[in-house]
Design a protein around this motif. Structure first.
Motif, mmCIF file in Angstrom:
data_model
loop_
_atom_site.group_PDB
_atom_site.id
_atom_site.type_symbol
_atom_site.label_atom_id
_atom_site.label_comp_id
_atom_site.label_asym_id
_atom_site.label_seq_id
_atom_site.Cartn_x
_atom_site.Cartn_y
_atom_site.Cartn_z
ATOM 1 N N VAL A 152 0.842 -1.202 0.000
ATOM 2 C CA VAL A 152 0.000 0.000 0.000
ATOM 3 C C VAL A 152 0.875 1.249 0.000
ATOM 4 O O VAL A 152 0.535 2.257 -0.641
ATOM 5 N N SER A 153 2.007 1.205 0.698
ATOM 6 C CA SER A 153 2.931 2.350 0.690
ATOM 7 C C SER A 153 3.435 2.620 -0.713
ATOM 8 O O SER A 153 3.600 3.792 -1.116
ATOM 9 N N ALA A 154 3.663 1.575 -1.493
ATOM 10 C CA ALA A 154 4.088 1.752 -2.886
ATOM 11 C C ALA A 154 2.999 2.457 -3.695
ATOM 12 O O ALA A 154 3.297 3.318 -4.536
ATOM 13 N N LEU A 155 1.742 2.101 -3.436
ATOM 14 C CA LEU A 155 0.640 2.782 -4.129
ATOM 15 C C LEU A 155 0.595 4.259 -3.766
ATOM 16 O O LEU A 155 0.354 5.122 -4.620
ATOM 17 N N LEU A 156 0.844 4.580 -2.496
ATOM 18 C CA LEU A 156 0.833 5.982 -2.068
ATOM 19 C C LEU A 156 1.976 6.769 -2.698
ATOM 20 O O LEU A 156 1.869 7.995 -2.867
ATOM 21 N N ARG A 157 3.049 6.087 -3.058
ATOM 22 C CA ARG A 157 4.169 6.772 -3.714
ATOM 23 C C ARG A 157 3.920 6.975 -5.205
ATOM 24 O O ARG A 157 4.763 7.529 -5.905
ATOM 25 N N GLY A 158 2.767 6.512 -5.678
ATOM 26 C CA GLY A 158 2.420 6.723 -7.079
ATOM 27 C C GLY A 158 2.588 5.513 -7.962
ATOM 28 O O GLY A 158 2.385 5.608 -9.183
ATOM 29 N N THR A 159 2.934 4.368 -7.407
ATOM 30 C CA THR A 159 3.065 3.155 -8.208
ATOM 31 C C THR A 159 1.687 2.694 -8.679
ATOM 32 O O THR A 159 0.772 2.548 -7.865
ATOM 33 N N PRO A 160 1.489 2.478 -9.988
ATOM 34 C CA PRO A 160 0.186 1.980 -10.464
ATOM 35 C C PRO A 160 -0.131 0.614 -9.860
ATOM 36 O O PRO A 160 0.781 -0.164 -9.556
ATOM 37 N N ILE A 161 -1.407 0.323 -9.721
ATOM 38 C CA ILE A 161 -1.810 -0.910 -9.050
ATOM 39 C C ILE A 161 -1.278 -2.137 -9.772
ATOM 40 O O ILE A 161 -0.865 -3.112 -9.137
ATOM 41 N N TRP A 162 -1.238 -2.115 -11.109
ATOM 42 C CA TRP A 162 -0.750 -3.283 -11.830
ATOM 43 C C TRP A 162 0.765 -3.443 -11.713
ATOM 44 O O TRP A 162 1.281 -4.543 -11.856
ATOM 45 N N ALA A 163 1.457 -2.344 -11.405
ATOM 46 C CA ALA A 163 2.917 -2.404 -11.340
ATOM 47 C C ALA A 163 3.416 -3.145 -10.103
ATOM 48 O O ALA A 163 4.532 -3.665 -10.112
ATOM 49 N N ILE A 164 2.612 -3.201 -9.051
ATOM 50 C CA ILE A 164 3.071 -3.936 -7.865
ATOM 51 C C ILE A 164 3.041 -5.444 -8.114
ATOM 52 O O ILE A 164 3.619 -6.211 -7.343
ATOM 53 N N TYR A 165 2.351 -5.856 -9.198
ATOM 54 C CA TYR A 165 2.338 -7.271 -9.582
ATOM 55 C C TYR A 165 3.347 -7.565 -10.687
ATOM 56 O O TYR A 165 3.299 -8.629 -11.305
ATOM 57 N N ALA A 166 4.263 -6.645 -10.943
ATOM 58 C CA ALA A 166 5.258 -6.832 -11.995
ATOM 59 C C ALA A 166 6.366 -7.775 -11.534
ATOM 60 O O ALA A 166 6.270 -8.403 -10.467
ATOM 61 N N ASP A 167 7.430 -7.859 -12.302
ATOM 62 C CA ASP A 167 8.563 -8.726 -12.012
ATOM 63 C C ASP A 167 9.063 -8.464 -10.584
ATOM 64 O O ASP A 167 9.513 -7.363 -10.265
#
Length: 358
Positions: free
Chosen positions: A53-68
């Motif tokens: 969730v912290s990554a999302l708050l930093r602006g990471t798109p939701i699909w990007a947290i499921y990346a490599d």
């Protein structure tokens, strides 16, 4: 004389239940207050969710947290994104007040679990009232109903996980709310509005299968066309969401949510958990047995004035089960089936949540 004794026994047992539930609720409230004020992860699953969730708050798109997972932001995300998408906006609101982003994220996740736990209580109470309109007078007329439902919060795994940043209570709540819509919408198109909620439950935690399975089976015997349509809508919504995330993540979503969770199943682990839970559930089993005996007794007294026929004898031996009781029965049976997943390495007693709610 017998009626007076029955009334006295009812008052005494309800009073004892009230005292027991009240004691558990005091403990529940005290523990919740302590957890909400603690600024660090407490559970082994809180840390990863906090980082995601912290990554999302930093602006990471939701699909990007499921990346490599071998590339930034270097995350392994075991669950679909419903919980994350609900927690992130709440955390964003809390950050200016707390001035500590990690703590704000934890607090937001714990609050979502807490509200979801209370939502489970509300959904169970509404479901228990059947298809009749639920009003304040109806609820107050039968305090035993809400006492038993509130007792859910005293079950150890419910109490423990109702105030931690975990996905389970949210998924449980969404599934139960979906069952409410199925029950209330029977016979009309409104039943299909349960599809989004049941889909969200699966996209919160895919192993929470009891609600959609119970809804489908229950509807099949009452409105099979809408049951098939409901299942089709859930399937389309779920598969389209998974497909989009799989495509947007560059093909990594399946690795995160399925392959990373595919741990081996161990009999000894499952046996240990089931042994402990059965010992814990003995009071519930005893209560269910007493309730069944009471139901049979009531039917015996109701049929005394009827002619002695085969149908009358069958009604005495096999209690008449209402639609609400059947829905609860289906949900419980599927919840017990789900609980066999507790044997997966790394699993915990959260696999019994649906069985307890049932």
């Amino acid at each position: 004389m017998f009626t007076r004794l029955t009334r006295i026994a009812t008052i005494l047992t309800t009073g004892l239940l009230f005292l027991l539930v009240a004691a558990h609720l005091v403990f529940f409230g005290s523990r919740t207050a302590h957890l909400l004020s603690y600024p660090y992860p407490l559970d082994y699953g809180e840390g990863p969710l906090q980082a995601q969730v912290s990554a999302l708050l930093r602006g990471t798109p939701i699909w990007a947290i499921y990346a490599d997972p071998g590339a930034a932001p270097f995350l392994v995300v075991n669950y679909p994104p419903v919980f994350h998408l609900i927690v992130a906006p709440l955390a964003f609101i809390l950050v200016p007040f707390i001035h500590d982003t990690p703590h704000a994220v934890l607090l937001a996740g714990r609050l979502v679990s807490l509200f979801a736990s209370l939502g489970c209580v509300a959904a169970l109470l509404v479901t228990a009232r059947g298809s009749r309109p639920t009003t304040k007078s109806h609820i107050l007329a039968n305090p035993g109903s809400w006492l038993i439902v509130l007792a859910l919060l005293g079950i150890p795994i419910v109490r423990e996980w109702s105030s931690v940043m975990r996905v389970d209570m949210l998924g449980l709540c969404l599934g139960l709310c979906g069952l409410v819509l199925v029950q209330r919408g029977l016979g009309s198109r409104q039943v299909l509005w349960a599809a989004p909620l049941l889909t969200l439950a699966l996209l919160t935690k895919p192993s929470l299968l009891a609600a959609p399975a119970a809804a489908f089976i229950w509807l099949c015997f009452r409105d099979w066309r809408r049951a098939l349509l409901l299942a089709l809508l859930i399937g389309l919504l779920s598969l389209s969401t998974i497909g989009l995330l799989q495509f947007a993540s560059g093909g990594w979503f399946w690795l995160h949510v399925v392959q990373a969770n595919a741990n081996p199943w161990d009999f000894d682990l499952a046996h240990s958990f089931w042994r402990d839970q059965i010992a814990l559930m003995l009071p519930l089993i005893a209560a269910g047995g007493l309730g069944l005996l009471a139901l049979i007794w009531m039917q015996i007294t109701r049929t005394k004035t009827q002619p002695d026929t085969i149908q009358r004898r069958l009604h005495v031996i096999v209690p008449t089960i209402s639609n609400t009781q059947l829905l609860a029965l289906y949900y419980t049976l599927f919840g017990i089936m789900t609980a066999f997943g507790v044997g997966k390495l790394g699993a915990y007693t959260n696999y019994f949540l649906e069985a307890y709610a049932g």
